[in-house]
Design an enzyme around this catalytic site. Structure first.
Site, PDB file in Angstrom:
ATOM      1  CG  ASP A 262      -1.825   1.214   1.273  1.00  0.00           C
ATOM      2  OD1 ASP A 262      -1.941   1.900   0.237  1.00  0.00           O
ATOM      3  OD2 ASP A 262      -2.408   1.470   2.335  1.00  0.00           O
ATOM      4  CE  LYS A 269      -0.541   3.509   3.408  1.00  0.00           C
ATOM      5  NZ  LYS A 269      -1.477   4.061   4.380  1.00  0.00           N
ATOM      6  CG  ASP A 280      -3.121  -2.542   3.589  1.00  0.00           C
ATOM      7  OD1 ASP A 280      -3.827  -2.777   4.578  1.00  0.00           O
ATOM      8  OD2 ASP A 280      -3.348  -1.601   2.813  1.00  0.00           O
ATOM      9  CG  ASP A 340      -3.515   5.716   2.073  1.00  0.00           C
ATOM     10  OD1 ASP A 340      -3.214   4.580   1.650  1.00  0.00           O
ATOM     11  OD2 ASP A 340      -3.101   6.172   3.146  1.00  0.00           O
ATOM     12  CD  GLU A 342      -5.487   0.918  -0.151  1.00  0.00           C
ATOM     13  OE1 GLU A 342      -5.367  -0.015   0.667  1.00  0.00           O
ATOM     14  OE2 GLU A 342      -5.301   2.116   0.158  1.00  0.00           O
ATOM     15  NE  ARG A 344     -12.491   2.861   2.601  1.00  0.00           N
ATOM     16  CZ  ARG A 344     -12.385   3.772   3.569  1.00  0.00           C
ATOM     17  NH1 ARG A 344     -13.258   4.754   3.642  1.00  0.00           N
ATOM     18  NH2 ARG A 344     -11.429   3.690   4.462  1.00  0.00           N
TER      19      ARG A 344
END
Length: 509
Positions: A262, A269, A280, A340, A342, A344
């Site tokens: 991620d 990030k 993740d 970020d 992402e 869902r």
């Protein structure tokens, strides 16, 4: 090495009939066992007054290989003590046993309180010990499987060895998939691992990795993966299906978030927050681990269908960005609030497909499992957050899962879904139906781990199957952001394999 073979021994007096090389005692105290053990402990205390508090290795002529290992749980009579005292003590004892040279230890729980919360103490102790023994996949591939030296574990007491081995095999799969670095466990290698793990079992595995098909069937997932298609990190959806022999009484339908790394996407990030984001994929890992346990146990009456969304949200000139409006599988138009958020999105179309299939299944129960929000870790600490819809809450299955988590050392806490969550994700203009997220960190957003459940309900079409509808479908969103790795250390902590134990404890007993 595979999951250590479990051998059940009825009583401590039968140890001599087997080829064990250590006895591990796990409990709040260690007296009144037998004369030889009591004498060895008394001798040990004379030279180490802290032995009963810290544990350690003693010489005792009456136990296998003369190795006696004490694993103290500490007090168990306080309101906040639970079976995890045994799990944690056994997890530490694994390191002690290996350092002492044991390869075939036997474990015995002693002085267990007569309380129903300790009904599964033998199993919980075994799972804690196995957690301690586990070594990362990359380390095993580098040094060889012999890195894990314990080949057999004896259990003194009542236990189902085959069941323990099957569930631990599932937890092992979950830890491998969650904890492995992003190149070794890229999306297609994640799929390859699953194909190998389920080869020769009753679980059917299929992989969807064709770009045009993904763009049509899983458009939100494809958007997250847009900058990854032309790389060795291209996405896929892994489908797992177990169909039992005989009549089906219930169908479990699970979706797992498998972000193999991620970056945050265009909402990058920064400030060191990217380290550890190879974990993740813990939600998809946990789902795969549960299905692996199913494959080993082969329960009657339960059908299991799972989809694992394996994606890396690369950054690049084609990456999706905030403000885009993307139409999901259900036809809902989603405005992107923050790239970020992402997880869902990659689960949304998988869940929509499950909603399409559910009406034709027998008593379906839907789950999404994800390391989804920092807010869950902030709100729940090291505990899993369960966010059910009203149908699931009224079904009794959520309470049963909470109880199973307590009994099997995989605890969760309940979070309610509220009207504010649905207001939060509602579209703001005629151009969009839903907003995927706000543009701030979930940890500083009110109800930051509850409103994503509302988004998943609405984007998948589950909103049309609420309790008052003609065809209600129970659904639980499972956020493991706080419970997915030990100590909350996402870069170095050992994966916990949650929620395999809670699911197995409820559905596979």
């Amino acid at each position: 090495m595979a999951t250590p073979q479990v051998q059940v021994v009825a009583t401590i007096d039968e140890l001599g009939q087997h080829d064990f090389d250590a006895l591990i005692l796990v409990g709040p105290e260690f007296g009144n066992l037998n004369d030889a053990i009591d004498a060895a402990i008394a001798q040990g205390i004379r030279v180490n007054a802290g032995l009963l508090a810290s544990g350690g290795v003693l010489a005792c002529v009456d136990v296998p290989a003369e190795r006696l290992i004490l694993a103290p749980t500490g007090p168990l009579d306080r309101d906040y003590d639970d079976v995890r005292r045994f799990y944690d003590a056994a997890r530490k004892a694994a390191d002690v046993a290996v350092a002492a040279g044991a390869t075939r230890p036997a474990i015995m729980t002693v002085h267990v309180p007569n309380d129903e919360q300790f009904n599964q103490v033998v199993a919980a102790t075994y799972f804690g010990f196995a957690q301690g023994l586990y070594q990362p996949l990359e380390a095993r591939e580098h040094f060889g499987e012999e890195l894990e030296v314990v080949s057999h574990v004896g259990i003194i007491g009542k236990a189902d060895a085959a069941w323990l081995e099957a569930v631990e095999s599932g937890r092992r799969v979950a830890r491998d998939l969650c904890g492995t670095e992003p190149e070794r466990m890229s999306p297609l290698r994640f799929a390859e691992y699953c194909q190998d793990a389920f080869a020769g079992t009753s679980v059917k595995v299929s992989v969807v990795d064709d770009q045009p098909e993904l763009e049509v069937e899983y458009p939100l997932l494809a958007a997250v993966a847009r900058a990854s298609f032309a790389t060795n990190q291209r996405p896929c959806v892994i489908r797992l299906e177990y169909v039992p022999e005989g009549p089906i009484e219930q169908t479990l339908m699970l979706v797992g978030k498998g972000i193999t790394y991620d970056t945050g996407g265009a909402d990058l990030k920064v400030g060191g927050h990217m380290a550890g984001m190879s974990r993740d994929k813990g939600g998809a890992a946990g789902v795969a681990g549960f299905v692996k346990a199913v494959a080993g146990i082969q329960p009657k009456g339960i059908k299991v269908v799972a989809e694992l969304a394996a994606v890396r949200n690369n950054i690049g000139e084609t990456a999706f960005v905030a403000d885009e409006i993307i139409t999901g599988r259900s036809g809902k138009r989603v405005r992107i609030g923050n790239t970020d958020a992402e997880g869902r999105l990659i689960m949304a179309d998988c869940l929509a497909r499950m909603v399409e299939l559910a009406p034709s299944e027998k008593h379906p129960m839907l789950f999404t499992v994800a390391t989804l929000t920092g807010h869950a870790a902030l709100a729940k600490g090291p505990y899993t957050a369960l966010v059910p819809n009203k149908t699931a809450a009224r079904s009794g299955q959520v309470d049963a899962l909470l109880t199973a988590g307590e009994l099997w050392a995989d605890p969760a806490e309940l979070s309610m879904s509220r009207r504010e969550d649905f207001d939060f994700v509602r579209g703001r203009t005629k151009a969009d139906d839903l907003l995927s997220s706000n543009n701030g960190p979930s940890a500083t957003t009110k109800r930051g781990h509850q409103f994503p459940m509302a988004f998943l309900v609405e984007v998948s079409g589950l909103g049309e199957h609420q309790l008052s509808s003609a065809a209600p479908i129970p659904y639980v969103h499972v956020d493991i952001a706080g419970s997915g790795v030990e100590g909350g250390d996402w870069q170095h902590g050992k994966p916990t394999a949650t929620p395999v134990l809670a699911l197995a404890g409820h559905y596979l007993r």
